[in-house]
Design an enzyme around this catalytic site. Structure first.
Site, PDB file in Angstrom:
ATOM      1  N   GLY A 148      -4.263  -2.101 -33.145  1.00  0.00           N
ATOM      2  CA  GLY A 148      -4.335  -3.516 -33.543  1.00  0.00           C
ATOM      3  C   GLY A 148      -4.944  -3.649 -34.927  1.00  0.00           C
ATOM      4  O   GLY A 148      -5.609  -4.637 -35.241  1.00  0.00           O
ATOM      5  N   ASP A 171       4.387   0.741 -31.069  1.00  0.00           N
ATOM      6  CA  ASP A 171       3.923   0.046 -29.876  1.00  0.00           C
ATOM      7  C   ASP A 171       2.997   0.945 -29.062  1.00  0.00           C
ATOM      8  O   ASP A 171       3.325   2.082 -28.757  1.00  0.00           O
ATOM      9  CB  ASP A 171       5.158  -0.321 -29.038  1.00  0.00           C
ATOM     10  CG  ASP A 171       4.832  -1.321 -27.947  1.00  0.00           C
ATOM     11  OD1 ASP A 171       3.645  -1.428 -27.587  1.00  0.00           O
ATOM     12  OD2 ASP A 171       5.766  -1.978 -27.478  1.00  0.00           O
ATOM     13  N   LYS A 210      -9.790  -8.712 -20.159  1.00  0.00           N
ATOM     14  CA  LYS A 210     -10.956  -8.125 -20.826  1.00  0.00           C
ATOM     15  C   LYS A 210     -11.968  -7.630 -19.796  1.00  0.00           C
ATOM     16  O   LYS A 210     -12.483  -6.519 -19.891  1.00  0.00           O
ATOM     17  CB  LYS A 210     -11.613  -9.138 -21.767  1.00  0.00           C
ATOM     18  CG  LYS A 210     -10.832  -9.379 -23.058  1.00  0.00           C
ATOM     19  CD  LYS A 210     -10.859  -8.161 -23.961  1.00  0.00           C
ATOM     20  CE  LYS A 210     -10.159  -8.391 -25.286  1.00  0.00           C
ATOM     21  NZ  LYS A 210      -9.972  -7.152 -26.056  1.00  0.00           N
ATOM     22  N   TYR A 230      -6.220 -13.581 -20.491  1.00  0.00           N
ATOM     23  CA  TYR A 230      -6.924 -12.753 -21.482  1.00  0.00           C
ATOM     24  C   TYR A 230      -8.338 -12.390 -21.000  1.00  0.00           C
ATOM     25  O   TYR A 230      -8.760 -11.237 -21.081  1.00  0.00           O
ATOM     26  CB  TYR A 230      -6.979 -13.537 -22.798  1.00  0.00           C
ATOM     27  CG  TYR A 230      -7.837 -12.958 -23.885  1.00  0.00           C
ATOM     28  CD1 TYR A 230      -7.389 -11.901 -24.667  1.00  0.00           C
ATOM     29  CD2 TYR A 230      -9.100 -13.498 -24.157  1.00  0.00           C
ATOM     30  CE1 TYR A 230      -8.181 -11.392 -25.691  1.00  0.00           C
ATOM     31  CE2 TYR A 230      -9.884 -12.996 -25.177  1.00  0.00           C
ATOM     32  CZ  TYR A 230      -9.431 -11.946 -25.939  1.00  0.00           C
ATOM     33  OH  TYR A 230     -10.208 -11.446 -26.947  1.00  0.00           O
ATOM     34  N   GLY A 235      -4.779  -6.687 -37.279  1.00  0.00           N
ATOM     35  CA  GLY A 235      -5.391  -7.942 -36.831  1.00  0.00           C
ATOM     36  C   GLY A 235      -6.673  -8.245 -37.590  1.00  0.00           C
ATOM     37  O   GLY A 235      -7.026  -7.557 -38.556  1.00  0.00           O
TER      38      GLY A 235
END
Ligand code: SER
Length: 336
Positions: free
Chosen positions: A10, A53, A157, A153, A13
């Protein structure tokens, strides 16, 4: 021979953007970054970037055939608002993606004969306050309180934290020779605010969006009520927290999942702060009921005493300093 590397998923980001630069300036092992997207121009050349990915097992296998990964910063995730539109797909990325990496880190630990360090940003979304009265009664939640997330989400987590602990402490616990496993460490972050990027698909986004819109000189309609209160942190502190926890000796840690926070304020106070620096900003409030429900379920503040005691956590930026010394000057430069 394989090259030694630090893996950041990621990486394109918001956290990745700042973390890459911090890690390069420390001159650590080679940095390998993975993201569906290319890295932004400014970060090109700072790492070996693989555009791909996390769910692609062949890609992960290729990665470990080339690199001996000693540390993983697993930042890739679909954020809270976005995840609500495609919850099952969010589960796939957020949970199965993490599981793939935990397995990879476990294998690597065994090969190396020493634990791979697995750093995981978790979130205030792991909490779920049942209503505003209780939210007001518990202004600084402890790690083990109110673990009742209301979003996909948040569920992802919280569960991935548990998986991380499982892989670190219990994985193959019945095996005669229990293999060396990984060293999982997680931080529950508040809403993060960067001067250089704007978040996408989160629910704490109204804070950073308000500020960036003001700097650009465009009107902004916040999707929450003015009295909405959650904790926030400036991005440099988030990176400091990750690096500091990564460096802490294992013997100093009394837990694997730590709260960290900087300052809590309401959306109205956020607006006042923005107006102080951008007096012409046009900011209004038009609550989106669904997103409002999510933010209302997040605590107004976190108790981060354990992080402070165990590994010396302390934010560099309180509210005043965050705006005056980091956010406003850098954002001004960016939109000039
Ligand atoms: N900032 C994130 C979000 O809003 C929470 O971790 O989804």
């Amino acid at each position: 021979m394989r090259k030694k590397g630090i893996l950041i998923t990621g990486a394109a980001g918001e956290i990745g953007d700042s973390l890459i630069r911090a890690l390069t300036s420390q001159g650590e092992d080679q940095i390998v970054t993975l993201d569906l997207k290319p890295l932004p121009k400014e970060n090109e050349g700072l790492s070996t970037h693989i555009q791909g990915d996390l769910m692609d097992q062949a890609l992960l296998a290729r990665l470990v055939s080339e690199y001996e990964i000693g540390t993983i910063y697993h930042l890739a995730a679909l954020l809270s608002t976005r995840a609500e539109f495609t919850p099952e797909m969010a589960h796939q990325v957020n949970v199965e993606g993490t599981l793939n990496l935990l397995r990879l880190a476990s294998d690597q630990s065994q090969w190396r004969g020493e634990p791979v360090l697995f750093m995981f940003p978790s979130s205030i979304a792991a909490y779920g306050m049942p209503n505003l009265e209780i939210k007001a009664q518990y202004p600084r939640v402890r790690e083990w309180e109110w673990n009742y997330p209301t979003t996909m989400y948040g569920c992802n987590k919280l569960y991935c934290e548990m998986l991380g602990v499982y892989y670190s402490q219990y994985y193959r616990q019945l095996a005669v020779d229990r293999p060396v496993t990984l060293d999982f460490r997680a931080l529950r972050f508040p809403g993060l605010i960067s001067a250089f990027t704007v978040p996408s698909g989160g629910t704490s986004d109204y804070g950073p969006e308000m500020l960036h819109a003001a700097a650009k000189g465009v009107p902004y309609e916040a999707f929450v009520r003015p009295d909405t209160c959650i904790p926030f942190m400036a991005m440099p502190d988030a990176v400091t927290a990750l690096l500091k926890l990564a460096k802490a000796p294992a013997s100093a840690l009394s837990r694997r999942v730590y709260n960290v926070t900087s300052f809590s304020l309401t959306a109205a106070e956020f607006k006042d702060m923005v107006l102080r620096y951008f007096p012409n900003a046009q900011i209004s409030f038009r609550p989106d009921l669904k997103r409002q429900r999510i933010v209302d379920s997040w605590p107004a503040g976190l108790n981060d005493n354990d992080a402070r005691r165990d590994w010396g956590w302390k934010p560099d930026y309180d509210l005043e300093r965050a705006f005056a010394e980091y956010l406003v000057p850098n954002i001004r430069k960016r939109y000039q």
